[in-house]
Design a protein around this motif. Structure first.
Motif, PDB file in Angstrom:
ATOM      1  N   GLY A   1      11.422   2.398  14.077  1.00 17.68           N
ATOM      2  CA  GLY A   1      12.172   2.129  12.858  1.00 17.68           C
ATOM      3  C   GLY A   1      11.403   1.361  11.807  1.00 17.68           C
ATOM      4  O   GLY A   1      11.979   0.950  10.797  1.00 17.68           O
ATOM      5  N   LYS A   2      10.106   1.176  12.006  1.00 14.54           N
ATOM      6  CA  LYS A   2       9.299   0.440  11.033  1.00 14.54           C
ATOM      7  C   LYS A   2       9.164   1.232   9.743  1.00 14.54           C
ATOM      8  O   LYS A   2       8.980   2.447   9.769  1.00 14.54           O
ATOM      9  N   LYS A   3       9.254   0.558   8.587  1.00 20.50           N
ATOM     10  CA  LYS A   3       9.225   1.220   7.281  1.00 20.50           C
ATOM     11  C   LYS A   3       8.031   0.808   6.420  1.00 20.50           C
ATOM     12  O   LYS A   3       8.032   1.046   5.214  1.00 20.50           O
ATOM     13  N   GLU A   4       7.013   0.215   7.030  1.00 22.03           N
ATOM     14  CA  GLU A   4       5.842  -0.214   6.258  1.00 22.03           C
ATOM     15  C   GLU A   4       4.587  -0.017   7.093  1.00 22.03           C
ATOM     16  O   GLU A   4       4.559  -0.327   8.291  1.00 22.03           O
ATOM     17  N   GLU A   5       3.553   0.546   6.474  1.00 20.35           N
ATOM     18  CA  GLU A   5       2.259   0.734   7.125  1.00 20.35           C
ATOM     19  C   GLU A   5       1.149   0.437   6.135  1.00 20.35           C
ATOM     20  O   GLU A   5       1.131   0.964   5.024  1.00 20.35           O
ATOM     21  N   ASN A   6       0.225  -0.434   6.548  1.00 27.26           N
ATOM     22  CA  ASN A   6      -0.958  -0.739   5.738  1.00 27.26           C
ATOM     23  C   ASN A   6      -0.615  -1.090   4.287  1.00 27.26           C
ATOM     24  O   ASN A   6      -1.277  -0.650   3.345  1.00 27.26           O
ATOM     25  N   GLY A   7       0.447  -1.867   4.124  1.00 28.07           N
ATOM     26  CA  GLY A   7       0.824  -2.295   2.782  1.00 28.07           C
ATOM     27  C   GLY A   7       1.544  -1.247   1.968  1.00 28.07           C
ATOM     28  O   GLY A   7       1.643  -1.372   0.742  1.00 28.07           O
ATOM     29  N   VAL A   8       2.073  -0.202   2.626  1.00 27.38           N
ATOM     30  CA  VAL A   8       2.791   0.869   1.932  1.00 27.38           C
ATOM     31  C   VAL A   8       4.189   1.000   2.543  1.00 27.38           C
ATOM     32  O   VAL A   8       4.325   1.176   3.756  1.00 27.38           O
ATOM     33  N   PHE A   9       5.218   0.916   1.677  1.00 28.05           N
ATOM     34  CA  PHE A   9       6.601   1.055   2.133  1.00 28.05           C
ATOM     35  C   PHE A   9       7.021   2.524   2.089  1.00 28.05           C
ATOM     36  O   PHE A   9       6.727   3.229   1.122  1.00 28.05           O
ATOM     37  N   ASN A  10       7.702   2.948   3.128  1.00 31.03           N
ATOM     38  CA  ASN A  10       8.302   4.284   3.156  1.00 31.03           C
ATOM     39  C   ASN A  10       9.691   4.161   2.527  1.00 31.03           C
ATOM     40  O   ASN A  10      10.673   3.841   3.185  1.00 31.03           O
ATOM     41  N   GLY A  11       9.758   4.385   1.219  1.00 29.19           N
ATOM     42  CA  GLY A  11      10.958   4.077   0.461  1.00 29.19           C
ATOM     43  C   GLY A  11      11.958   5.210   0.364  1.00 29.19           C
ATOM     44  O   GLY A  11      11.799   6.278   0.964  1.00 29.19           O
ATOM     45  N   ARG A  12      12.994   4.977  -0.426  1.00 27.09           N
ATOM     46  CA  ARG A  12      14.044   5.961  -0.632  1.00 27.09           C
ATOM     47  C   ARG A  12      13.601   7.022  -1.643  1.00 27.09           C
ATOM     48  O   ARG A  12      12.633   6.832  -2.372  1.00 27.09           O
TER      49      ARG A  12
ATOM     50  N   VAL B   1      10.634  -7.106   1.306  1.00 26.45           N
ATOM     51  CA  VAL B   1      10.407  -8.254   0.434  1.00 26.45           C
ATOM     52  C   VAL B   1       9.027  -8.119  -0.216  1.00 26.45           C
ATOM     53  O   VAL B   1       8.034  -7.892   0.478  1.00 26.45           O
ATOM     54  N   THR B   2       8.984  -8.242  -1.530  1.00 30.97           N
ATOM     55  CA  THR B   2       7.712  -8.178  -2.254  1.00 30.97           C
ATOM     56  C   THR B   2       7.561  -9.403  -3.154  1.00 30.97           C
ATOM     57  O   THR B   2       8.546 -10.087  -3.454  1.00 30.97           O
ATOM     58  N   ALA B   3       6.348  -9.646  -3.594  1.00 29.11           N
ATOM     59  CA  ALA B   3       6.097 -10.735  -4.541  1.00 29.11           C
ATOM     60  C   ALA B   3       6.687 -10.383  -5.901  1.00 29.11           C
ATOM     61  O   ALA B   3       6.959  -9.216  -6.198  1.00 29.11           O
ATOM     62  N   ASP B   4       6.881 -11.399  -6.734  1.00 34.87           N
ATOM     63  CA  ASP B   4       7.438 -11.215  -8.069  1.00 34.87           C
ATOM     64  C   ASP B   4       6.306 -10.859  -9.033  1.00 34.87           C
ATOM     65  O   ASP B   4       5.662 -11.740  -9.604  1.00 34.87           O
ATOM     66  N   GLN B   5       6.054  -9.559  -9.208  1.00 30.01           N
ATOM     67  CA  GLN B   5       4.941  -9.133 -10.048  1.00 30.01           C
ATOM     68  C   GLN B   5       5.159  -9.488 -11.518  1.00 30.01           C
ATOM     69  O   GLN B   5       4.200  -9.803 -12.235  1.00 30.01           O
TER      70      GLN B   5
ATOM     71  N   GLY C   1      12.069   9.633  -1.302  1.00 30.26           N
ATOM     72  CA  GLY C   1      10.747  10.206  -1.062  1.00 30.26           C
ATOM     73  C   GLY C   1       9.595   9.400  -1.608  1.00 30.26           C
ATOM     74  O   GLY C   1       8.453   9.864  -1.580  1.00 30.26           O
ATOM     75  N   TYR C   2       9.841   8.177  -2.115  1.00 29.87           N
ATOM     76  CA  TYR C   2       8.771   7.374  -2.708  1.00 29.87           C
ATOM     77  C   TYR C   2       8.038   6.547  -1.654  1.00 29.87           C
ATOM     78  O   TYR C   2       8.654   5.887  -0.817  1.00 29.87           O
ATOM     79  N   LEU C   3       6.717   6.588  -1.723  1.00 29.71           N
ATOM     80  CA  LEU C   3       5.870   5.638  -1.018  1.00 29.71           C
ATOM     81  C   LEU C   3       5.476   4.569  -2.033  1.00 29.71           C
ATOM     82  O   LEU C   3       4.966   4.893  -3.109  1.00 29.71           O
ATOM     83  N   LEU C   4       5.701   3.316  -1.696  1.00 30.82           N
ATOM     84  CA  LEU C   4       5.546   2.227  -2.662  1.00 30.82           C
ATOM     85  C   LEU C   4       4.537   1.209  -2.141  1.00 30.82           C
ATOM     86  O   LEU C   4       4.738   0.602  -1.083  1.00 30.82           O
TER      87      LEU C   4
END
Length: 411
Positions: free
Chosen positions: A113-124, A180-184, A126-129
């Protein structure tokens, strides 16, 4: 004193111990465990040998980025821990069969169920963020001080800065649950405040948010799309002194439906997903003619696009032919402005919108450029400067301060 055991006796004892251990295992298991153990050591030796003798690579075409190189040990970077961090990054980037193991790890993590790999989120949707990067404070300080010194040295030139927010900032609703991400936005505002009024800050964040429901970022790549760049140009044009009534109409044309970007390669997510790419071409008979000179490669062309790149993995390199140390773009426009663009790859699909309005545009990528910036400024009679980066790359940049000349007066 007991007699010393002979070699035969020692071997006999070892066999007896081994047999006693085997007898304690389930029937038939001893041989299986022995084979597994031997296989483990063989594989361990093989992987070690392959990694020791494999030649280091400088660039990953699949990930479209420079790979970490073996760091030099020095007293300073060993003492503060930087050497070990750099060495770990180097071993990770240069590990043999890295792409294969990334996909295997992603597959295993997906089952948990992990949703992040190598600093990339598997988002909603179809977006990789790509995760928001936080700057190294010392590197950021060096870069900002270098920019301010550069501005003071060429105080008669207009200095513009455009930091483009990344998809994880603009498309927050597409992040997976609990991410959770930093406040860019706060990080960019800090840069804006530090640079001060001497720099003309071109703020495109609001525009990008207004168009967040459109395809302004690729789903499998960290770049913005040409549509996103087109909307940003509407903001930049006024700041750069390009009048609205003098702008040339542009039309979008599809050039590929087979793009799978670097975030997919880095994370192992959505490797089979294909998306569209577009270019914008000027409409009308008054379109200025363009000549593009790739200075170090000693190559000239009449186009800002390289269609041969569409046959390669990194199709985004179709814009400006990819990343180069120095590119000189000339046009026969009636305007006499000469612009220096100091940039990362986000600028590559943005430059076609700028090219018709400048007599000359010098494009410098600090990651590759080792030339004399002062000579470049003087010989090409630069009238204005644009720093154009996506925010993540800007906050990770370690090269900018070394490229910019400093001093309060030109020589």
């Amino acid at each position: 004193m007991a007699d010393k055991k002979t070699g035969k006796e020692r071997k006999r004892e070892k066999k007896q111990i081994y047999k006693a251990v085997i007898d304690q295992l389930p029937r038939g298991a001893g041989r299986v465990y022995l084979v597994v153990g031997l296989l483990f050591f063989v594989l361990l030796f093989a992987f070690t040998a392959v990694n020791l003798f494999s030649k280091d690579k400088k660039f990953s075409e699949k990930e479209n980025r420079m790979l970490a190189q073996k760091p030099q040990a020095a007293l300073g970077n060993i003492a503060d821990g930087r050497f070990m961090e750099q060495y770990e990054e180097y071993r990770s980037d240069q590990f043999a069969g890295r792409d294969f193991w990334v996909q295997i790890k992603t597959l295993v993590d997906s089952f948990s169920g992990k949703k992040e790999e190598n600093g990339v989120f598997n988002g909603r949707s179809g977006y990789l963020l790509e995760d928001i990067k936080e700057p190294d404070e010392e590197d950021l300080k060096d870069n900002l001080e270098a920019m301010k010194a550069f501005q003071q040295k060429y105080s008669d030139k207009k200095m513009h800065v455009m930091l483009v927010p990344n998809a994880a900032n603009i498309l927050k609703k597409n992040l997976p649950a609990f991410a959770v991400t930093a406040d860019q936005s706060a990080l960019m505002n800090k840069v804006r405040s530090e640079l001060g009024a001497e720099f003309n800050w071109i703020d495109v964040e609001k525009t990008m948010k207004n168009h967040a429901d459109e395809d302004i970022y690729y789903r499998t790549d960290h770049h913005w799309t040409t549509l996103g760049a087109y909307y940003a140009f509407q903001d930049a044009a006024e700041a750069l002194g390009i009048p609205e009534d003098g702008q040339i109409p542009m039309k979008a044309y599809g050039i590929s439906n087979n793009f799978n970007g670097t975030l997919s390669a880095v994370s192992g997510y959505r490797t089979g997903y294909k998306e569209a790419m577009y270019i914008y071409l000027p409409e009308g008979e008054q379109t200025p003619q363009i000549v593009v000179n790739y200075v170090e490669e000693q190559k000239k062309t009449a186009s800002l696009y390289d269609s041969s790149k569409l046959e390669q993995k990194d199709k985004y390199a179709m814009f400006l032919g990819g990343n180069h140390a120095l590119v000189d773009i000339k046009s026969d426009t009636g305007r006499n402005e000469r612009l220096l663009v100091i940039k990362d790859s986000y600028a590559n699909c943005f430059l076609p919108f700028l090219a018709p309005y400048y007599r000359e545009i010098l494009v410098v990528d600090p990651r590759y450029y080792t030339g004399d910036m002062e000579k470049l400024m003087e010989e090409n009679k630069i009238t204005s400067v644009l720093f154009l980066y996506n925010a993540n790359t800007f906050f990770e940049d370690r090269m900018l301060s070394g490229v910019l000349p400093s001093g309060s007066e030109t020589e």
